[in-house]
Design an enzyme around this catalytic site. Structure first.
Site, PDB file in Angstrom:
ATOM      1  N   CYS A  73      44.118 -41.859 -64.290  1.00 34.50           N
ATOM      2  CA  CYS A  73      42.878 -42.172 -65.003  1.00 34.50           C
ATOM      3  C   CYS A  73      43.015 -41.619 -66.423  1.00 34.50           C
ATOM      4  O   CYS A  73      43.040 -40.391 -66.606  1.00 34.50           O
ATOM      5  CB  CYS A  73      41.709 -41.528 -64.270  1.00 34.50           C
ATOM      6  N   CYS A 226      38.043 -48.199 -69.692  1.00 29.78           N
ATOM      7  CA  CYS A 226      39.019 -47.655 -68.750  1.00 29.78           C
ATOM      8  C   CYS A 226      40.239 -47.271 -69.603  1.00 29.78           C
ATOM      9  O   CYS A 226      40.815 -48.118 -70.281  1.00 29.78           O
ATOM     10  CB  CYS A 226      39.365 -48.719 -67.711  1.00 29.78           C
TER      11      CYS A 226
END
Ligand SMILES: N[C@@H](CCC[C@H](N)C(=O)O)C(=O)O
Length: 321
Positions: A73, A226
């Site tokens: 992430c 993201c």
């Protein structure tokens, strides 16, 4: 038992950070599902677990809003980077993630006085098996039309190392989210192409150094941004020639970041630079199995400064779409 949490965001991609010395002490999937519900303090996009590491200063695990675990992430790692660097009073560190030990570093702000960190994004692979994805026995999908997906979008599949499908689109596919929503829902449900689902990004090149990216995240849905998707989109844009290699500014619904793309004879070095904003400090009581209760919530004043970046971003985007 009372746990200390931080609510944080990178580009509006919002997470809870929780440090534990015992990774087996709780069902983190259930906790993430509970934390991320909208009606629970506005929800979040995932849980970032910080644990001891023998390979770096700490280990980061990423639990998506639906309880699934992701290998990486980018936005979350910037926030964990700040947490670990401030805790250890250092300006750079190595952090262990599921598939790699990654370098993180404190950086000069990319906008006003907003705390900014860079993170290495690796390993990178275009092999469909690395996502995993399968399509007509192909080894890779690079800048190709896929009739089953769309008749006016070229797609590239890449893992960094979490899986991404990147489409270069015309503005109508940005202003109207329907096509991306349908394709993403299909690829993240029972389907013949991506058995584990995939993060789907639509990219509109704004100029040679700037792109706009909107992402439908696996295990979450549409998010403000993201980090791995923005970095993968900068990489793909430079490979297919809609953006230059080097520094690419990436706008998204949650703000903007800078992605550095360096090509070393076909092997790519990727770095993601952006905000690491701490929104609140919280205490959570573990009552009994899958039951938690907030004990205290204390907001910081950092979000105010970030809102000026949002206003700047909205002006930029309004001028294009
Ligand atoms: N938002 C993250 C990616 C989180 C994981 C993703 N949903 C997945 O399942 O791969 C980022 O900033 O990179």
């Amino acid at each position: 038992m009372t746990m200390q949490l931080h609510k944080v965001h990178g580009s509006g991609n919002t997470f809870y950070i929780l440090e534990t010395t015992d990774e087996k002490s709780m069902d983190w999937s259930q906790l993430s599902i509970w934390l991320c519900q909208k009606e629970n303090l506005g929800g979040a996009d995932g849980l970032l677990l910080v644990a001891p590491s023998k390979k770096g200063l700490a280990k980061m695990r990423v639990i998506n809003a639906d309880g699934s675990e992701a290998s990486m992430c980018g936005n979350g790692l910037r926030c964990v980077a700040r947490y670990i660097c401030e805790k250890n009073n250092v300006s750079e560190a190595l952090i262990e993630t599921m598939k790699a030990v990654l370098k993180v570093q404190k950086e000069a702000p990319i906008y006003a006085e907003i705390p900014t960190y860079s993170v290495e994004i690796a390993p990178i692979s275009f092999e469909l098996t690395s996502l995993p994805m399968s399509y007509k026995n192909k080894y890779e999908i690079r800048n190709e039309m896929i009739a089953e997906f769309a008749d006016d979008i070229t797609f590239t599949a890449v893992s960094v190392p979490n899986p991404h499908l990147i489409g270069i689109v015309q503005p109508d596919k940005i202003t109207n989210t329907l096509h991306q929503e349908r394709l993403s829902s299909m690829l993240n449900g029972q389907n013949d192409f991506c058995p584990d689902g995939v993060n789907v990004s639509y990219v509109y090149p704004m100029d040679a150094q700037t792109i706009y990216v909107r992402t439908y995240e696996r295990g979450v849905g549409f998010t403000n941004a993201c980090g791995t998707a923005m970095t993968a989109s900068a990489l793909v844009s430079s490979i297919v020639g809609v953006a230059q290699e080097g520094t690419v500014t990436v706008f998204n619904p949650g703000g903007f970041v800078q992605c550095h793309v360096k090509n070393n004879k076909g092997c790519f070095d990727l770095k993601l630079v952006g905000n690491a904003t701490f929104i609140a400090e919280l205490e959570l009581n573990y009552e009994k199995e899958n039951e938690w209760l907030w004990q205290s919530v204390k907001n910081t004043d950092e979000q105010k400064a970030y809102e000026s970046l949002i206003a700047y971003t909205e002006n930029k985007i309004a001028a294009i779409f």
